[in-house]
Design a protein around this motif. Structure first.
Motif, PDB file in Angstrom:
ATOM      1  N   THR A  51     -34.654 -79.592 -67.722  1.00 57.54           N
ATOM      2  CA  THR A  51     -33.773 -80.287 -66.771  1.00 57.54           C
ATOM      3  C   THR A  51     -34.478 -80.766 -65.502  1.00 57.54           C
ATOM      4  O   THR A  51     -34.048 -81.740 -64.876  1.00 57.54           O
ATOM      5  N   ASP A  52     -35.582 -80.155 -65.128  1.00 62.04           N
ATOM      6  CA  ASP A  52     -36.313 -80.658 -63.952  1.00 62.04           C
ATOM      7  C   ASP A  52     -36.762 -82.108 -64.180  1.00 62.04           C
ATOM      8  O   ASP A  52     -36.830 -82.903 -63.223  1.00 62.04           O
ATOM      9  N   TYR A 103     -33.933 -84.360 -63.244  1.00 62.50           N
ATOM     10  CA  TYR A 103     -33.855 -84.539 -61.786  1.00 62.50           C
ATOM     11  C   TYR A 103     -34.939 -85.515 -61.334  1.00 62.50           C
ATOM     12  O   TYR A 103     -34.701 -86.442 -60.557  1.00 62.50           O
ATOM     13  N   VAL A 112     -32.742 -88.840 -61.341  1.00 60.52           N
ATOM     14  CA  VAL A 112     -32.337 -88.830 -59.922  1.00 60.52           C
ATOM     15  C   VAL A 112     -33.436 -89.468 -59.069  1.00 60.52           C
ATOM     16  O   VAL A 112     -33.216 -90.456 -58.371  1.00 60.52           O
ATOM     17  N   GLU A 151     -26.965 -87.627 -57.193  1.00 58.80           N
ATOM     18  CA  GLU A 151     -27.380 -86.226 -57.343  1.00 58.80           C
ATOM     19  C   GLU A 151     -26.216 -85.312 -57.684  1.00 58.80           C
ATOM     20  O   GLU A 151     -26.361 -84.333 -58.423  1.00 58.80           O
ATOM     21  N   PHE A 173     -25.693 -85.516 -61.339  1.00 64.20           N
ATOM     22  CA  PHE A 173     -26.732 -84.707 -62.007  1.00 64.20           C
ATOM     23  C   PHE A 173     -26.343 -83.227 -61.953  1.00 64.20           C
ATOM     24  O   PHE A 173     -26.366 -82.520 -62.962  1.00 64.20           O
ATOM     25  N   ALA A 174     -25.974 -82.777 -60.770  1.00 59.75           N
ATOM     26  CA  ALA A 174     -25.641 -81.353 -60.600  1.00 59.75           C
ATOM     27  C   ALA A 174     -24.449 -80.957 -61.468  1.00 59.75           C
ATOM     28  O   ALA A 174     -24.396 -79.858 -62.033  1.00 59.75           O
ATOM     29  N   GLU A 213     -25.753 -80.577 -64.998  1.00 59.36           N
ATOM     30  CA  GLU A 213     -26.557 -79.354 -65.115  1.00 59.36           C
ATOM     31  C   GLU A 213     -25.642 -78.137 -65.177  1.00 59.36           C
ATOM     32  O   GLU A 213     -25.809 -77.237 -66.009  1.00 59.36           O
ATOM     33  N   ARG A 220     -38.042 -80.376 -56.098  1.00 57.80           N
ATOM     34  CA  ARG A 220     -37.483 -79.355 -56.988  1.00 57.80           C
ATOM     35  C   ARG A 220     -38.283 -78.053 -56.871  1.00 57.80           C
ATOM     36  O   ARG A 220     -37.723 -76.960 -56.846  1.00 57.80           O
TER      37      ARG A 220
END
Ligand SMILES: Nc1ncnc2c1ncn2[C@@H]1O[C@H](COP(=O)(O)OP(=O)(O)OP(=O)(O)O)[C@@H](O)[C@H]1O
Ligand SMILES: Cc1cn([C@H]2C[C@H](O)[C@@H](COP(=O)(O)O)O2)c(=O)[nH]c1=O
Length: 205
Positions: A95-96, A99, A103, A110, A113-114, A117, A171
């Motif tokens: 998942t990084d 981001y 993102v 964002e 995205f959150a 996640e 991150r």
């Protein structure tokens, strides 16, 4: 010993894929069963989605949702069962990367995205993430040297990968216990020694 979930991250050409085999061998040398996988991909459905993601033009939110759709399948069919069986999982991206690329690179909201996640893996994060940090111009030269035709992402310009790199470093700064930054300008052997030391300290202490 508790099973571990380890992920490798970095911009295209940073050299992360070159380092994964040595880490898998290090873990297996301790008598531990390791599942090596990648994202997008890792399952038959995920690999089909990978082909679309790497080659079909699409809206940035479509791209983000497909990355998480592949990830949902990856978690359900491979990652979670492997960890539950006491195996370690080493994944080339997780998942990084969403981001950093969607993102940071593409400008995905964002909060959206959150929300993805939190929906797809609310209770699971990698135990250790290694981010291979490299100047995008150097990474581009490395990729050019492979002679392999670039995919949709690899065709992006340097400014895209500058945004991706910065997002990776944000991150890492936000979660220094989980994320370690490796200077990928070093030689492969220098990097391998550093990676083995980081994995040894984080996972075998
Ligand atoms: N430390 C290094 N120094 C110089 N060249 C390197 C180094 N590490 C890897 N390379 C070379 O750079 C190219 C890309 O390496 P690799 O595939 O590991 O990168 P990557 O980060 O996994 O890229 P991608 O995400 O696109 O798969 C390969 O040709 C590899 O031999
Ligand atoms: C998981 C994930 C990946 N990507 C991008 C990053 C790379 O350009 C490709 C994967 O190719 P690789 O050869 O395996 O590095 O997909 C992304 O944009 N978002 C993600 O979540």
């Amino acid at each position: 010993m508790k099973s571990r979930f380890i992920t490798f991250e970095g911009i295209d050409g940073a050299g992360k894929s070159s380092q994964i085999a040595a880490v898998v061998a290090l873990i297996e040398s301790r008598g531990i069963h390791v599942v090596q996988t990648r994202e997008p991909g890792g399952t038959p459905l995920g690999e089909k989605l990978r082909e679309l993601l790497l080659h079909e033009p699409m809206h940035l939110e479509t791209e983000a949702m497909l990355m998480f759709a592949a990830r949902r399948e990856h978690l359900a069919a491979l990652i979670e069962p492997s960890l539950a069986a006491g195996k370690w999982v080493v994944s080339d991206r997780f998942t990084d990367a969403t981001y950093a690329y969607q993102v940071g690179g593409r400008g995905l909201d964002e909060a959206r995205f959150a929300a993805l996640e939190q929906w797809v893996h609310p209770h699971l994060q990698p135990d250790l993430t290694l981010i291979f940090d490299l100047d995008p111009a150097v990474a581009a030269r490395r990729l050019a040297g492979t002679g392999v035709a670039p995919d949709r992402f690899e065709r992006e310009k340097t400014d895209f990968f500058e945004r991706v790199r910065s997002a990776y470093l944000r991150r890492a700064a936000a979660d220094p216990q989980r994320v370690r930054v490796i200077d990928a300008i070093q030689t492969p052997d220098e990097i391998r020694l550093q990676v083995e030391a980081v994995v040894g300290e984080a996972c075998f202490r």
